[in-house]
Design a protein around this motif. Structure first.
Motif, PDB file in Angstrom:
ATOM      1  N   VAL A  66      33.204  43.997  27.367  1.00 27.44           N
ATOM      2  CA  VAL A  66      32.763  44.370  28.712  1.00 27.44           C
ATOM      3  C   VAL A  66      33.883  44.174  29.721  1.00 27.44           C
ATOM      4  N   GLU A  67      34.554  43.029  29.682  1.00 35.87           N
ATOM      5  CA  GLU A  67      35.619  42.741  30.638  1.00 35.87           C
ATOM      6  C   GLU A  67      36.793  43.684  30.477  1.00 35.87           C
ATOM      7  N   THR A  68      37.141  44.004  29.229  1.00 37.32           N
ATOM      8  CA  THR A  68      38.252  44.935  28.994  1.00 37.32           C
ATOM      9  C   THR A  68      37.950  46.306  29.568  1.00 37.32           C
ATOM     10  N   ARG A  69      36.752  46.809  29.303  1.00 43.49           N
ATOM     11  CA  ARG A  69      36.394  48.140  29.819  1.00 43.49           C
ATOM     12  C   ARG A  69      36.296  48.127  31.325  1.00 43.49           C
ATOM     13  N   LEU A  70      35.784  47.037  31.904  1.00 43.79           N
ATOM     14  CA  LEU A  70      35.677  46.935  33.351  1.00 43.79           C
ATOM     15  C   LEU A  70      37.058  46.971  34.002  1.00 43.79           C
ATOM     16  N   GLN A  71      38.008  46.255  33.454  1.00 45.86           N
ATOM     17  CA  GLN A  71      39.359  46.237  34.015  1.00 45.86           C
ATOM     18  C   GLN A  71      40.018  47.611  33.908  1.00 45.86           C
ATOM     19  N   GLN A  72      39.734  48.336  32.845  1.00 45.62           N
ATOM     20  CA  GLN A  72      40.284  49.693  32.696  1.00 45.62           C
ATOM     21  C   GLN A  72      39.754  50.617  33.788  1.00 45.62           C
ATOM     22  N   VAL A  73      38.461  50.527  34.054  1.00 44.83           N
ATOM     23  CA  VAL A  73      37.852  51.381  35.092  1.00 44.83           C
ATOM     24  C   VAL A  73      38.358  50.977  36.468  1.00 44.83           C
ATOM     25  N   LEU A  74      38.530  49.679  36.708  1.00 41.85           N
ATOM     26  CA  LEU A  74      39.080  49.232  37.992  1.00 41.85           C
ATOM     27  C   LEU A  74      40.471  49.812  38.215  1.00 41.85           C
ATOM     28  N   ALA A  75      41.285  49.858  37.174  1.00 39.85           N
ATOM     29  CA  ALA A  75      42.620  50.442  37.289  1.00 39.85           C
ATOM     30  C   ALA A  75      42.531  51.932  37.595  1.00 39.85           C
ATOM     31  N   GLN A  76      41.568  52.630  36.987  1.00 44.26           N
ATOM     32  CA  GLN A  76      41.382  54.056  37.257  1.00 44.26           C
ATOM     33  C   GLN A  76      40.945  54.284  38.699  1.00 44.26           C
ATOM     34  N   LYS A  78      41.586  52.363  41.320  1.00 43.26           N
ATOM     35  CA  LYS A  78      42.724  52.111  42.207  1.00 43.26           C
ATOM     36  C   LYS A  78      43.731  53.251  42.140  1.00 43.26           C
ATOM     37  N   SER A  79      43.922  53.817  40.955  1.00 41.59           N
ATOM     38  CA  SER A  79      44.814  54.984  40.829  1.00 41.59           C
ATOM     39  C   SER A  79      44.265  56.178  41.600  1.00 41.59           C
ATOM     40  N   ALA A  80      42.931  56.254  41.725  1.00 37.34           N
ATOM     41  CA  ALA A  80      42.303  57.342  42.479  1.00 37.34           C
ATOM     42  C   ALA A  80      42.343  57.092  43.978  1.00 37.34           C
ATOM     43  N   GLY A  81      42.853  55.934  44.396  1.00 33.67           N
ATOM     44  CA  GLY A  81      42.974  55.644  45.818  1.00 33.67           C
ATOM     45  C   GLY A  81      41.770  54.982  46.433  1.00 33.67           C
ATOM     46  N   VAL A  82      40.860  54.453  45.621  1.00 32.34           N
ATOM     47  CA  VAL A  82      39.680  53.773  46.165  1.00 32.34           C
ATOM     48  C   VAL A  82      40.085  52.373  46.628  1.00 32.34           C
ATOM     49  N   ALA A  83      39.773  52.046  47.871  1.00 31.31           N
ATOM     50  CA  ALA A  83      40.143  50.748  48.432  1.00 31.31           C
ATOM     51  C   ALA A  83      39.334  49.633  47.785  1.00 31.31           C
ATOM     52  N   ASP A  84      39.908  48.424  47.785  1.00 32.73           N
ATOM     53  CA  ASP A  84      39.234  47.283  47.167  1.00 32.73           C
ATOM     54  C   ASP A  84      37.894  46.987  47.824  1.00 32.73           C
ATOM     55  N   ASN A  85      37.809  47.179  49.144  1.00 32.34           N
ATOM     56  CA  ASN A  85      36.551  46.870  49.833  1.00 32.34           C
ATOM     57  C   ASN A  85      35.473  47.926  49.596  1.00 32.34           C
ATOM     58  N   GLU A  86      35.796  48.998  48.876  1.00 29.09           N
ATOM     59  CA  GLU A  86      34.813  50.021  48.527  1.00 29.09           C
ATOM     60  C   GLU A  86      34.346  49.868  47.085  1.00 29.09           C
ATOM     61  N   ILE A  87      34.760  48.795  46.426  1.00 31.54           N
ATOM     62  CA  ILE A  87      34.387  48.537  45.040  1.00 31.54           C
ATOM     63  C   ILE A  87      33.614  47.225  44.978  1.00 31.54           C
ATOM     64  N   VAL A  88      32.439  47.263  44.350  1.00 36.73           N
ATOM     65  CA  VAL A  88      31.605  46.070  44.216  1.00 36.73           C
ATOM     66  C   VAL A  88      31.202  45.928  42.755  1.00 36.73           C
ATOM     67  N   ALA A  89      31.472  44.752  42.178  1.00 37.82           N
ATOM     68  CA  ALA A  89      31.090  44.464  40.795  1.00 37.82           C
ATOM     69  C   ALA A  89      30.155  43.267  40.775  1.00 37.82           C
ATOM     70  N   THR A  90      29.103  43.357  39.988  1.00 43.19           N
ATOM     71  CA  THR A  90      28.148  42.256  39.886  1.00 43.19           C
ATOM     72  C   THR A  90      28.664  41.198  38.926  1.00 43.19           C
ATOM     73  N   SER A  91      28.058  40.031  38.998  1.00 42.48           N
ATOM     74  CA  SER A  91      28.398  38.983  38.053  1.00 42.48           C
ATOM     75  C   SER A  91      27.835  39.325  36.674  1.00 42.48           C
ATOM     76  N   MET A  92      28.298  38.627  35.665  1.00 43.23           N
ATOM     77  CA  MET A  92      27.910  38.909  34.290  1.00 43.23           C
ATOM     78  C   MET A  92      26.484  38.455  34.021  1.00 43.23           C
ATOM     79  N   GLN A  93      25.740  39.269  33.290  1.00 40.93           N
ATOM     80  CA  GLN A  93      24.387  38.931  32.863  1.00 40.93           C
ATOM     81  C   GLN A  93      24.363  38.852  31.344  1.00 40.93           C
ATOM     82  N   VAL A  94      23.817  37.782  30.818  1.00 45.34           N
ATOM     83  CA  VAL A  94      23.780  37.548  29.380  1.00 45.34           C
ATOM     84  C   VAL A  94      22.341  37.290  28.953  1.00 45.34           C
TER      85      VAL A  94
END
Length: 260
Positions: A66-76, A78-94
């Motif tokens: 999950v963390e690996t895929r999440l970091q890959q999408v976050l990089a995508q 940012k490459s698309a120009g989405v600002a950090d304050n426009e991205i929200v990720a929830t905490s992990m649920q197990v």
């Protein structure tokens, strides 16, 4: 004795509430009208929601995927120009995952599920489309939703409220004049549809005063127009999805007193 007292109190409360509803109208001559304003806008912001989920008998392995895929999408993003304050990720649920085994007729253990969600907001439809073109969905990465928004919605709603107020007064003046009366003061105002014993219900009155981006004439003069800017679809474009329109509406209910 206590039960009887409670029953009497309950009846008194119901009677008081019913009487308050009836007394929502003044005992003197009055007119009850509603004003309505509408607008149609082209959305200029686009929000996508993604879900990351992995199931494994090894909780650490599920978490790493999950963390690996999440970091890959976050990089995508940012490459698309989405600002950090426009991205929200929830905490992990197990949690523990089980499935029903038809042969055994019981729930059997499958593994530990790890889940996180992420949402991102784009200011251009084309940028979102480019991001979607690079996204690879799977059993562990899915798109929950893509929603449209209007950056100027708060201002648009403020203008709609002002127009619905003006509409209610204009409508009341026309009706009062037709009956040889004049408007007096305002007795009550609400944005919640009234329900009185004589049967007034939300939506039962005809909409006469509409206000939208095309403009609308109510027979007593053309109402103003709202100009809403946005990214419209060009004739030579072939987008993967249509942005469409967003409709907004506002209503205000007013009781005016009448004078001779």
């Amino acid at each position: 004795m206590k039960l009887r007292t409670l029953a009497l109190l309950g009846l008194a409360f119901i009677s008081t509430a019913a009487q308050a509803q009836v007394n929502a109208l003044p005992p003197t001559r009055h007119i009850l009208v509603y004003g309505e304003a509408q607008a149609r806008a082209v959305p200029d912001r686009f929000k996508i929601a993604l879900q990351f989920e992995a199931i494994d008998v090894d909780p650490a392995a599920a978490r790493r995927r999950v963390e690996t895929r999440l970091q890959q999408v976050l990089a995508q993003l940012k490459s698309a120009g989405v600002a950090d304050n426009e991205i929200v990720a929830t905490s992990m649920q197990v949690d523990t995952r089980r499935r029903h085994d038809d042969r055994l007729n019981e729930q059997v253990f499958v593994g530990t599920g790890v889940r996180r969600t992420l949402s991102a907001r784009f200011d251009r439809k084309e940028t979102l489309e480019q991001f979607l073109g690079t996204l690879k969905t799977s059993n562990e990465l899915s798109i929950s939703s893509v929603a449209t928004e209007l950056s100027s919605e708060a201002e648009l709603q403020r203008q709609l409220r002002q127009k619905s107020i003006e509409s209610s007064r204009e409508k009341a003046e026309v009706i009062a004049k037709a009956y040889g009366a004049r408007l007096g003061g305002v007795y009550s105002v609400s944005d919640v549809a009234p329900q009185f014993q004589y049967g007034v219900r939300e939506g039962s009155w005809p909409a006469q005063y509409a206000w939208d981006t095309q403009g609308y004439s109510d027979g007593f003069g053309r109402l103003e127009r709202i100009q809403v800017t946005g990214s419209r679809i060009g004739a030579n474009q072939a987008p993967s999805f249509q942005a469409g329109y967003v409709d907004f509406q506002d209503k205000i209910y007013t009781v005016f007193l009448l004078e001779d």
